[in-house]
Design a protein around this motif. Structure first.
Motif, PDB file in Angstrom:
ATOM      1  N   ARG A  24     -15.644  45.640 122.502  1.00 16.62           N
ATOM      2  CA  ARG A  24     -16.533  46.362 121.591  1.00 16.62           C
ATOM      3  C   ARG A  24     -15.766  47.296 120.663  1.00 16.62           C
ATOM      4  O   ARG A  24     -16.067  47.378 119.476  1.00 16.62           O
ATOM      5  N   SER A  25     -14.742  47.982 121.188  1.00 15.64           N
ATOM      6  CA  SER A  25     -14.120  49.016 120.359  1.00 15.64           C
ATOM      7  C   SER A  25     -12.605  48.931 120.225  1.00 15.64           C
ATOM      8  O   SER A  25     -12.038  49.655 119.419  1.00 15.64           O
ATOM      9  N   GLY A  26     -11.950  48.060 120.967  1.00 20.96           N
ATOM     10  CA  GLY A  26     -10.499  48.074 120.956  1.00 20.96           C
ATOM     11  C   GLY A  26      -9.838  46.995 120.127  1.00 20.96           C
ATOM     12  O   GLY A  26      -8.646  47.061 119.872  1.00 20.96           O
ATOM     13  N   ILE A  27     -10.580  46.009 119.674  1.00 19.96           N
ATOM     14  CA  ILE A  27      -9.992  44.888 118.947  1.00 19.96           C
ATOM     15  C   ILE A  27     -10.452  44.933 117.493  1.00 19.96           C
ATOM     16  O   ILE A  27     -11.636  45.076 117.211  1.00 19.96           O
ATOM     17  N   LYS A  28      -9.507  44.791 116.592  1.00 18.83           N
ATOM     18  CA  LYS A  28      -9.813  44.869 115.157  1.00 18.83           C
ATOM     19  C   LYS A  28      -9.791  43.502 114.470  1.00 18.83           C
ATOM     20  O   LYS A  28      -9.818  43.420 113.260  1.00 18.83           O
ATOM     21  N   ASP A  29      -9.732  42.424 115.248  1.00 16.15           N
ATOM     22  CA  ASP A  29      -9.669  41.070 114.680  1.00 16.15           C
ATOM     23  C   ASP A  29     -10.976  40.754 113.947  1.00 16.15           C
ATOM     24  O   ASP A  29     -12.053  40.826 114.533  1.00 16.15           O
ATOM     25  N   PRO A  30     -10.905  40.388 112.648  1.00 19.24           N
ATOM     26  CA  PRO A  30     -12.126  40.110 111.889  1.00 19.24           C
ATOM     27  C   PRO A  30     -12.848  38.838 112.350  1.00 19.24           C
ATOM     28  O   PRO A  30     -14.024  38.651 112.026  1.00 19.24           O
ATOM     29  N   ARG A  31     -12.170  37.978 113.107  1.00 16.52           N
ATOM     30  CA  ARG A  31     -12.828  36.764 113.599  1.00 16.52           C
ATOM     31  C   ARG A  31     -13.838  37.068 114.693  1.00 16.52           C
ATOM     32  O   ARG A  31     -14.767  36.296 114.912  1.00 16.52           O
ATOM     33  N   ILE A  32     -13.669  38.185 115.382  1.00 23.20           N
ATOM     34  CA  ILE A  32     -14.542  38.512 116.511  1.00 23.20           C
ATOM     35  C   ILE A  32     -15.830  39.141 115.993  1.00 23.20           C
ATOM     36  O   ILE A  32     -15.818  40.178 115.333  1.00 23.20           O
ATOM     37  N   ASN A  33     -16.936  38.480 116.292  1.00 24.74           N
ATOM     38  CA  ASN A  33     -18.256  38.924 115.870  1.00 24.74           C
ATOM     39  C   ASN A  33     -18.573  40.272 116.514  1.00 24.74           C
ATOM     40  O   ASN A  33     -18.354  40.453 117.704  1.00 24.74           O
ATOM     41  N   PRO A  34     -19.121  41.224 115.740  1.00 29.18           N
ATOM     42  CA  PRO A  34     -19.474  42.524 116.335  1.00 29.18           C
ATOM     43  C   PRO A  34     -20.601  42.421 117.372  1.00 29.18           C
ATOM     44  O   PRO A  34     -20.757  43.305 118.200  1.00 29.18           O
TER      45      PRO A  34
END
Length: 131
Positions: A24-34
């Protein structure tokens, strides 16, 4: 450690909590859906491997990209997991797409459509649906 032991259940719960927080809060990869959530986690009794069932709200392309993003960030996720949980071994994480929530929503919609059609048929027949 047995698969359903109290210790294994606690480890599963702690890994689930930390994994959800990291995604939820630690990954900044744009591929990962919020709108990604961790549905369930199963850590092997030897603490070497972990299966994480992940649900993604979105179309198939978004789901595929999210799983790819999580797989590519597995090393980073493991390092954060190791920092936050003191385990003998930090498990290798295998991300599995869980579509049970989408399936449940789909089935609820179908049931609702059938009930609505049944009510309309009874109104058109002049009956109130009571037997």
């Amino acid at each position: 450690m047995r698969k359903n032991s109290v210790k294994n259940t606690r480890v599963n719960g702690e890994v689930h909590r930390v994994l959800a927080e990291v995604i939820r809060s630690g990954i900044k990869d744009p591929r990962i859906n919020p709108m990604t959530s961790v549905v369930s986690v199963e850590v092997a009794p030897d603490l070497k491997t972990c299966k994480a069932w992940v649900s993604v709200l979105g179309d198939e392309e978004s789901q595929r990209e999210t799983i790819e993003g999580l797989k590519s960030a597995e090393g980073y996720i493991r390092s954060l997991l190791a920092k936050k949980i003191n385990l003998r071994n930090t498990p290798e994480i295998r991300f599995i797409l869980d579509q049970s929530i989408a399936y449940g929503v789909s089935m609820s919609k179908k049931i609702e459509d059938i009930n609505r059609a049944d009510e309309e048929r009874h109104v058109n027949d002049g009956t109130d649906g009571d037997i």
